[in-house]
Write a protein that holds these residues in place. Structure first.
Motif, PDB file in Angstrom:
ATOM      1  N   ARG A  50      19.101  50.599  43.323  1.00 35.89           N
ATOM      2  CA  ARG A  50      18.838  49.206  43.686  1.00 35.89           C
ATOM      3  C   ARG A  50      17.368  48.997  44.030  1.00 35.89           C
ATOM      4  O   ARG A  50      16.822  47.936  43.796  1.00 35.89           O
ATOM      5  CB  ARG A  50      19.691  48.797  44.890  1.00 35.89           C
ATOM      6  CG  ARG A  50      21.144  48.748  44.581  1.00 35.89           C
ATOM      7  CD  ARG A  50      22.011  48.467  45.779  1.00 35.89           C
ATOM      8  NE  ARG A  50      21.288  48.350  47.011  1.00 35.89           N
ATOM      9  CZ  ARG A  50      21.634  47.547  47.999  1.00 35.89           C
ATOM     10  NH1 ARG A  50      22.695  46.809  47.904  1.00 35.89           N
ATOM     11  NH2 ARG A  50      20.940  47.502  49.104  1.00 35.89           N
ATOM     12  N   SER A  51      16.737  50.018  44.577  1.00 34.41           N
ATOM     13  CA  SER A  51      15.348  49.860  45.013  1.00 34.41           C
ATOM     14  C   SER A  51      14.373  49.862  43.853  1.00 34.41           C
ATOM     15  O   SER A  51      13.224  49.542  44.024  1.00 34.41           O
ATOM     16  CB  SER A  51      14.973  50.966  46.006  1.00 34.41           C
ATOM     17  OG  SER A  51      14.999  52.223  45.359  1.00 34.41           O
ATOM     18  N   HIS A  52      14.843  50.233  42.667  1.00 35.20           N
ATOM     19  CA  HIS A  52      13.963  50.281  41.509  1.00 35.20           C
ATOM     20  C   HIS A  52      14.297  49.209  40.476  1.00 35.20           C
ATOM     21  O   HIS A  52      13.784  49.241  39.372  1.00 35.20           O
ATOM     22  CB  HIS A  52      14.026  51.663  40.844  1.00 35.20           C
ATOM     23  CG  HIS A  52      13.696  52.770  41.796  1.00 35.20           C
ATOM     24  ND1 HIS A  52      12.454  52.905  42.375  1.00 35.20           N
ATOM     25  CD2 HIS A  52      14.446  53.773  42.290  1.00 35.20           C
ATOM     26  CE1 HIS A  52      12.458  53.955  43.179  1.00 35.20           C
ATOM     27  NE2 HIS A  52      13.649  54.486  43.147  1.00 35.20           N
ATOM     28  N   GLY A  53      15.183  48.282  40.823  1.00 36.01           N
ATOM     29  CA  GLY A  53      15.530  47.200  39.921  1.00 36.01           C
ATOM     30  C   GLY A  53      16.448  47.616  38.785  1.00 36.01           C
ATOM     31  O   GLY A  53      16.621  46.871  37.828  1.00 36.01           O
ATOM     32  N   VAL A  63      23.341  42.655  32.524  1.00 36.13           N
ATOM     33  CA  VAL A  63      24.210  43.326  33.492  1.00 36.13           C
ATOM     34  C   VAL A  63      23.415  43.646  34.751  1.00 36.13           C
ATOM     35  O   VAL A  63      22.317  44.174  34.678  1.00 36.13           O
ATOM     36  CB  VAL A  63      24.785  44.633  32.888  1.00 36.13           C
ATOM     37  CG1 VAL A  63      25.595  45.398  33.926  1.00 36.13           C
ATOM     38  CG2 VAL A  63      25.629  44.324  31.671  1.00 36.13           C
ATOM     39  N   ARG A  64      23.998  43.342  35.928  1.00 37.91           N
ATOM     40  CA  ARG A  64      23.394  43.696  37.206  1.00 37.91           C
ATOM     41  C   ARG A  64      24.145  44.833  37.876  1.00 37.91           C
ATOM     42  O   ARG A  64      23.560  45.640  38.573  1.00 37.91           O
ATOM     43  CB  ARG A  64      23.386  42.497  38.147  1.00 37.91           C
ATOM     44  CG  ARG A  64      22.276  41.518  37.828  1.00 37.91           C
ATOM     45  CD  ARG A  64      22.238  40.415  38.827  1.00 37.91           C
ATOM     46  NE  ARG A  64      22.749  39.244  38.101  1.00 37.91           N
ATOM     47  CZ  ARG A  64      23.373  38.234  38.629  1.00 37.91           C
ATOM     48  NH1 ARG A  64      23.575  38.181  39.899  1.00 37.91           N
ATOM     49  NH2 ARG A  64      23.792  37.252  37.897  1.00 37.91           N
ATOM     50  N   GLN A  65      25.442  44.847  37.700  1.00 40.60           N
ATOM     51  CA  GLN A  65      26.265  45.878  38.319  1.00 40.60           C
ATOM     52  C   GLN A  65      27.468  46.115  37.430  1.00 40.60           C
ATOM     53  O   GLN A  65      27.984  45.181  36.811  1.00 40.60           O
ATOM     54  CB  GLN A  65      26.727  45.431  39.704  1.00 40.60           C
ATOM     55  CG  GLN A  65      27.540  46.461  40.428  1.00 40.60           C
ATOM     56  CD  GLN A  65      27.858  46.052  41.849  1.00 40.60           C
ATOM     57  OE1 GLN A  65      27.246  45.159  42.401  1.00 40.60           O
ATOM     58  NE2 GLN A  65      28.816  46.714  42.442  1.00 40.60           N
ATOM     59  N   THR A  66      27.925  47.353  37.377  1.00 40.68           N
ATOM     60  CA  THR A  66      29.094  47.676  36.568  1.00 40.68           C
ATOM     61  C   THR A  66      29.914  48.764  37.241  1.00 40.68           C
ATOM     62  O   THR A  66      29.365  49.662  37.870  1.00 40.68           O
ATOM     63  CB  THR A  66      28.691  48.129  35.144  1.00 40.68           C
ATOM     64  OG1 THR A  66      29.867  48.480  34.429  1.00 40.68           O
ATOM     65  CG2 THR A  66      27.773  49.316  35.164  1.00 40.68           C
ATOM     66  N   THR A  67      31.221  48.636  37.113  1.00 39.73           N
ATOM     67  CA  THR A  67      32.138  49.664  37.577  1.00 39.73           C
ATOM     68  C   THR A  67      33.118  49.930  36.448  1.00 39.73           C
ATOM     69  O   THR A  67      33.767  49.008  35.964  1.00 39.73           O
ATOM     70  CB  THR A  67      32.906  49.217  38.839  1.00 39.73           C
ATOM     71  OG1 THR A  67      31.972  48.902  39.858  1.00 39.73           O
ATOM     72  CG2 THR A  67      33.846  50.304  39.323  1.00 39.73           C
ATOM     73  N   ILE A  68      33.199  51.167  36.046  1.00 41.37           N
ATOM     74  CA  ILE A  68      34.134  51.568  34.998  1.00 41.37           C
ATOM     75  C   ILE A  68      35.149  52.500  35.636  1.00 41.37           C
ATOM     76  O   ILE A  68      34.782  53.481  36.285  1.00 41.37           O
ATOM     77  CB  ILE A  68      33.403  52.265  33.837  1.00 41.37           C
ATOM     78  CG1 ILE A  68      32.421  51.289  33.192  1.00 41.37           C
ATOM     79  CG2 ILE A  68      34.403  52.817  32.828  1.00 41.37           C
ATOM     80  CD1 ILE A  68      31.500  51.918  32.178  1.00 41.37           C
TER      81      ILE A  68
END
Length: 167
Positions: free
Chosen positions: A110-113, A152-157
């Motif tokens: 998250r801290s690196h975008g 995409v900002r966040q993904t959960t598989i």
């Protein structure tokens, strides 16, 4: 609880206190508070060898403290821990696991975008969940979504099957 050697006096398996200290450092760096109840919830999640639901956590907290805690308190702690990327919710199970990847490696995407990606293998026999950190899976998803103009900002598989130990 996980069946491992425990740190004297804490009731937590060896290594969990170190992960909690790492989580506290992450919170300090982000100027947010890892309160006692948040730390307790995170410790219980990290110490478990299986995902824990909110009511499992309520029962464990009651047992460890000797008094009940209100459900909204636990839900607020879980929300905070998810917002900080310290735990993941396994939607399929409505339960929570610690983000050991971030805590053990210190890598905070998250801290690196970067996209925060969570990939989980869920054993339908024993209930264990394994978190993956496979950049090829993420890259394949990003390639497909970018081709469709989606960011995409966040993904959960979540993949359910049978682990090697149960096969």
């Amino acid at each position: 609880m996980a069946r491992t050697r425990q740190t004297a006096g804490t009731g937590l398996p060896d290594g969990v206190e170190n992960l909690l200290d790492q989580a506290a450092a992450v919170c300090v760096a982000r100027a947010v508070r890892l309160t006692d109840i948040r730390r307790l919830v995170l410790g219980l999640v990290l110490a478990s060898d299986r995902p824990l639901g909110a009511y499992d956590l309520l029962e464990q907290i009651r047992a460890s403290r000797g008094k009940p805690v209100a459900p909204p308190t636990v839900y607020r702690a879980l929300d905070f821990l998810m917002e900080q990327g310290l735990i993941h919710k396994i939607e399929r199970l409505s339960a929570f696991v610690g983000c050991r990847h971030m805590l053990e490696t210190g890598h905070d995407c998250r801290s690196h975008g970067h996209v925060h990606a969570a990939q989980f293998l869920i054993c339908s026999k024993c209930g264990r969940v394994t978190e993956l950190d496979d950049p090829l899976i993420l890259q394949a998803l990003l390639d497909v979504t970018r081709a469709r103009g989606f960011s995409v900002r966040q993904t959960t598989i979540e993949a359910e099957g049978v682990c090697a130990a149960c096969a």
